[in-house]
Design an enzyme around this catalytic site. Sequence first.
Site, mmCIF file in Angstrom:
data_model
loop_
_atom_site.group_PDB
_atom_site.id
_atom_site.type_symbol
_atom_site.label_atom_id
_atom_site.label_comp_id
_atom_site.label_asym_id
_atom_site.label_seq_id
_atom_site.Cartn_x
_atom_site.Cartn_y
_atom_site.Cartn_z
ATOM 1 N N LYS A 76 0.817 -1.005 0.360
ATOM 2 C CA LYS A 76 -0.192 -0.106 -0.626
ATOM 3 C C LYS A 76 0.756 1.705 -0.373
ATOM 4 O O LYS A 76 2.372 1.460 0.578
ATOM 5 C CB LYS A 76 -0.569 -0.082 1.863
ATOM 6 C CG LYS A 76 -2.212 0.634 1.557
ATOM 7 C CD LYS A 76 -2.987 0.815 2.236
ATOM 8 C CE LYS A 76 -3.534 1.910 2.525
ATOM 9 N NZ LYS A 76 -5.091 2.066 3.783
ATOM 10 N N SER A 151 -9.770 2.165 3.091
ATOM 11 C CA SER A 151 -9.033 2.495 2.171
ATOM 12 C C SER A 151 -7.688 1.786 1.077
ATOM 13 O O SER A 151 -6.891 2.329 0.386
ATOM 14 C CB SER A 151 -7.701 4.140 2.773
ATOM 15 O OG SER A 151 -7.298 3.111 4.235
ATOM 16 N N SER A 175 -9.576 -0.357 7.008
ATOM 17 C CA SER A 175 -9.384 -0.382 6.293
ATOM 18 C C SER A 175 -8.322 -1.323 5.040
ATOM 19 O O SER A 175 -8.518 -1.471 4.094
ATOM 20 C CB SER A 175 -8.223 0.741 5.786
ATOM 21 O OG SER A 175 -9.280 2.341 5.666
HETATM 22 N N1 GLN Z 1 -12.701 4.066 6.050
HETATM 23 C C1 GLN Z 1 -12.376 4.866 7.883
HETATM 24 C C2 GLN Z 1 -12.099 6.325 7.620
HETATM 25 O O1 GLN Z 1 -12.722 6.679 6.911
HETATM 26 C C3 GLN Z 1 -11.657 3.622 8.530
HETATM 27 C C4 GLN Z 1 -10.179 4.250 7.700
HETATM 28 C C5 GLN Z 1 -8.659 3.421 7.871
HETATM 29 O O2 GLN Z 1 -8.865 2.709 8.449
HETATM 30 N N2 GLN Z 1 -7.410 3.381 7.308
HETATM 31 O O3 GLN Z 1 -11.458 6.818 8.332
#
Ligand code: GLN
Length: 485
Positions: A76, A151, A175
């Site tokens: 990532k 994400s 994410s």
């Molecule tokens: N969807 C959540 C956010 O927008 C979690 C994102 C994540 O786990 N990095 O913060």
Amino acid sequence: MIEKTAAELSSALAKGDISSVELTRAYLERIARYNYQLNAFITVCEESALKQAQTADEKRAAGDRSPLLGVPLAHKDIFCTQGVTTTCGSRMLHNFVAPYNATVVEKFSAAGAVMLGKTNMDEFAMGSSNETSFFGPVRNPWDTKRVPGGSSGGSAAAVAADLCAMATGTDTGGSIRQPAAFCGITGFKPSYGRVSRWGMIAFASSLDQAGPLSKSAEDAALMMNVMAGLDNKDSTSIDLPVEDYTATLNDSLQGLKIGIPRQHFAAGLGAEVEQAIRDALKEYEKLGATLKEVDLPNNHLSVSAYYVVAPAEASANLSRYDGVRYGYRCENPVDLEDMYKRTRSEGFGDEVKRRIMVGTYALSAGYYEAYYRKAQKIRRLIKQDFNNAFDEVDVIIGPTSPHTAFELGAKTDPVTMYLEDIYTIAVNLAGLPGISIPAGLAQGLPIGMHMVGKDFGEAQILNIAHQFQQQTDWHRRKPALGQEG
Ligand code: GLN
């Protein structure tokens, strides 16, 4: 070969059925062919990947038997990679070349894995659909009109479409698990502290945790064997011995007590998702497990608490992007303040700015008690809910997401997007390990099953996930993309 799991590739490489160079070439060709449809990779490292593959083949010839030696993976783009652009999905870092490797990257490199490139992601890991990336959205290989989740959507799409054998991701509120669910792969968030955060660009430091996105639970175990462990460069990494996560994969589940969280099987859960999870639970009963309903009475507060704690920490972490030290700087600033202001206005996207504003507000004098401290108290209650549940059961199983992948552009209201993580976010607030594995299809789209383990119970949930994958083939299902030959 490219469709195989990392474990299968590992034995093919060991037997000499294929070389790492051949394998790496095959993935690079596939990336060249399909990435324009998916936008899963931000950077592809063709030359260095082939060089690493060559080295892996030489090491193998010299007797190195590391399990992931020569197996191609993607990171990532939140992990710093020395000499390779590390963007975090943001304009702010679009040209940032990291001067060092994140510990996770270093460990995979030491294990001989080949880095194919860096995967697309929501900007600074803020999002659940991969639509906030400066580099454009990622598309779901099961249906390119749909999002891959976020994400870590680039990593999930890349693994699902066989653009790599395995990938890394990070999970602050869901994410890793939600994109794994949407893309029909396995995604594992370890306990907080199990994997070093050093060199992983910080979003919300008390919640962020790195983990594997893979084609099976067995592969996640192989990856965890490399990733886990104390790192003196990360003061929150834990000093516990690293287990061999593959050693207990085949343990019997006879007598396993599974908790079914009442609050995760309530209004809002899609009927087909619920049916798939209930069917999967029957598989576990056949394996000797018993089911028991458990309560997580404060779960409904988790998203609200998270959207105070995470933005608060993000607002502090993101203050370093000031145009002086990293990445983007605005053109022709008239003075220092103008430079700060315009750099941050131009460098960050809307969602990141929203979080910085919310976080700064929640931390400001006068509001700190009302919001931040209250959120921390809720966090404690949520942890206590899990402790109570784990007095009665060994693992908690439910859906990863209330529904399957949605269409790009379908969720425009931030709060609707925030509710994506309704089943996953509490796990981060409590610091527990969680995994999502494929457990069905609805209208041709993957359904994810979510399992939560006890503190540092990674070996146990990998065992539980692996046993399901021994009985079913959901994790072997492939998207239509790329099947045309
Ligand atoms: N969807 C959540 C956010 O927008 C979690 C994102 C994540 O786990 N990095 O913060």
